[in-house]
Design a protein around this motif. Structure first.
Motif, mmCIF file in Angstrom:
data_model
loop_
_atom_site.group_PDB
_atom_site.id
_atom_site.type_symbol
_atom_site.label_atom_id
_atom_site.label_comp_id
_atom_site.label_asym_id
_atom_site.label_seq_id
_atom_site.Cartn_x
_atom_site.Cartn_y
_atom_site.Cartn_z
ATOM 1 N N GLY A 4 38.138 42.719 45.274
ATOM 2 C CA GLY A 4 37.405 42.237 44.116
ATOM 3 C C GLY A 4 36.733 43.325 43.321
ATOM 4 O O GLY A 4 35.788 43.079 42.593
ATOM 5 N N LYS A 7 35.818 43.261 39.485
ATOM 6 C CA LYS A 7 34.652 42.557 38.937
ATOM 7 C C LYS A 7 33.444 43.484 38.761
ATOM 8 O O LYS A 7 32.456 43.107 38.179
ATOM 9 C CB LYS A 7 34.259 41.405 39.863
ATOM 10 C CG LYS A 7 35.299 40.302 39.922
ATOM 11 C CD LYS A 7 34.830 39.204 40.835
ATOM 12 C CE LYS A 7 35.865 38.106 40.963
ATOM 13 N NZ LYS A 7 35.458 37.066 41.892
ATOM 14 N N ASP A 290 43.080 34.907 46.945
ATOM 15 C CA ASP A 290 42.269 33.705 47.156
ATOM 16 C C ASP A 290 42.518 32.748 45.982
ATOM 17 O O ASP A 290 42.162 33.062 44.842
ATOM 18 C CB ASP A 290 40.796 34.086 47.239
ATOM 19 C CG ASP A 290 39.895 32.881 47.488
ATOM 20 O OD1 ASP A 290 40.406 31.746 47.528
ATOM 21 O OD2 ASP A 290 38.679 33.090 47.638
ATOM 22 N N ASP A 293 39.711 32.084 43.547
ATOM 23 C CA ASP A 293 39.147 33.172 42.750
ATOM 24 C C ASP A 293 39.626 33.016 41.304
ATOM 25 O O ASP A 293 40.614 33.626 40.877
ATOM 26 C CB ASP A 293 39.591 34.519 43.335
ATOM 27 C CG ASP A 293 38.875 35.695 42.689
ATOM 28 O OD1 ASP A 293 38.331 35.530 41.579
ATOM 29 O OD2 ASP A 293 38.869 36.791 43.284
#
Length: 447
Positions: A4, A7, A290, A293
């Protein structure tokens, strides 16, 4: 799981580190590590593995917990989704007949079907699930065996989970079946008359005769490794590997099962084929996503919506263009890739097209059957995760000339025939080999 990092806001003015250029040298073994390795060799001679013992003590932590023994690669263990091959199969179409009806025998999803699949297990190698010697349920017969196995399980939920879940789907068409062969006698001799309709459907769906008649041994064969293999050149370290200085029948165990490696063999009784691994799978891009997500799904869907029908190089350039905007220049207030695609004017996000919707639906119900999308993920995810350095020298703009012209013709007040970026004196056009046939023009800042 994906980390991630797309982000997070980082200093985008600094040059990204190229994580593809691995400059790590083979480490020098410490005396302590050498003592451990010597003890490991002695234990192997007695049929005991300290890695197995250590993993039992630290169950679920994976092989990262015992790195000193795994510093040198000689026997590389195979993990989930590694690519396999069979020496008696072909990926070419082969016509066959059933009940006097001819089937063209064309294949679909060959590479996807040729990988080894195993269920999620507690022990991993660098986050990837190792395959074992008993992971040999294959083809139509394997599905039947899995179904019978599921019937022994208590509870409908377990049955549903295990049904039709095989380790090996198909390698294509078996070369022991000649072109134009009538399969009726083979189906009868193989005691598959009750599966004839399934066989017809499988061939129509491009699974090939390998899927229909595959008959695998109950276990993989792990052959002793000769001294010669130890003399080959050293390579960079990985997890789940051994260096052997002698012949040994002892192999590492994962999740209570002996692992398979690049030298392991699996025999098919039907076609007399020998199945081996073409790769360990440890180097494969981790494309686990995921499905909840939403931000990542939208980023991927936007890139796919913009460039689905184009070359792999176009996919890469578009993905880099998005990442090159994050937190810099005109986009300094947009600190994530998600904000770039949702707030800076990407048409695929503003006006979702068929590819955009296709990949969203696929990722939310992913079955790994769409080879193009799976390849797209392998190409694009390392860029979004900032694991691939920028290959574009800061391309930040692109547009599709033919699409732009069509939009201008449809609504000239809303769309210019040539967008302003093509006339911006701050920009220069960038061209990339492999994108010559794509409907794209790319632009980067001159300074």
């Amino acid at each position: 799981m994906l980390k991630g990092r797309y982000k997070k806001v980082e200093d985008k003015t600094a040059e990204r580190k190229n994580k593809n250029e691995d400059t790590q040298e083979t480490p020098v073994m410490s005396e302590q590590a050498r003592e451990i390795l010597d003890k490991y060799r002695e234990d192997l001679k007695r049929g005991k593995s300290p890695i197995t013992q250590k993993n039992q003590a630290d169950k679920g932590k994976g092989l990262d917990i015992y790195p000193s023994i795994l510093e040198y690669e000689k026997i590389e263990y195979v993990v989930k989704r590694a690519l396999l091959t069979c020496n008696r199969c072909t990926q070419e179409a082969r016509k066959v007949k059933i009940d006097r009806v001819e089937y063209p025998g064309e294949l679909m999803h060959v590479q996807m079907n040729s990988r080894i699949y195993v269920e999620d297990r507690e022990m991993t190698i660098n986050g990837k699930v190792p395959a074992g010697v008993k992971d040999c349920f294959g083809g139509l017969r394997g599905e039947e065996e899995k179904r019978k196995e599921a019937e022994k399980e208590e509870g409908k939920e377990d049955k549903k989970k295990k049904k039709d879940k095989v380790n090996i789907v198909s390698f294509g068409n078996c070369t022991c079946i000649p072109q134009g062969e009538e399969l009726d006698k083979i189906i009868q001799s193989e005691n598959l008359m009750d599966k004839k309709e399934k066989i017809k459907k499988a061939i129509e769906n491009g699974k090939g005769t390998c899927y229909c008649f595959m008959n695998l041994n109950k276990e993989w064969e792990n052959l002793p490794i000769s001294n010669e293999s130890v003399l080959r050149e050293m390579v960079l370290p990985k997890g789940g590997v051994e260096k052997r200085a002698f012949r040994s029948n002892s192999h590492l165990k994962f999740n209570g099962m002996e692992g398979i490696h690049m030298g392991s063999k699996l025999f098919c009784q039907f076609g007399q084929g020998i199945i081996t691994a073409l790769e360990s799978g440890q180097n494969n891009v981790d494309t686990i996503i995921d499905p909840t997500d939403e931000e990542l799904l939208i980023i991927l869907a936007t890139i796919y919506g913009e460039a689905a029908g184009c070359s792999e190089m176009a996919w890469r350039v578009v993905a880099h263009a998005i990442m090159n905007r994050v937190g810099v220049r005109d986009w300094d207030k947009y600190g994530t890739a998600y904000k770039i695609v949702t707030e800076t004017g990407f048409d695929a996000f503003k006006y979702p097209n068929a590819p955009y919707l296709e990949i969203l639906e696929y990722l939310k119900n992913r079955d790994y059957a769409n080879e193009r999308i799976e390849r797209f993920l392998e190409v694009v995810l390392p860029i979004i995760m900032e694991e691939e350095a920028d290959i574009t020298n800061n391309v930040a703009y692109f547009y599709s000339p033919e699409t732009q012209k069509a939009a201008h013709k449809r609504d000239p007040k809303k769309y210019r025939e040539v967008p302003r970026m093509a006339e911006d004196e701050r920009l220069e056009e960038a061209k990339f080999e492999g994108t010559e046939n794509d409907d794209f023009r790319f632009f980067r800042f001159k300074d």
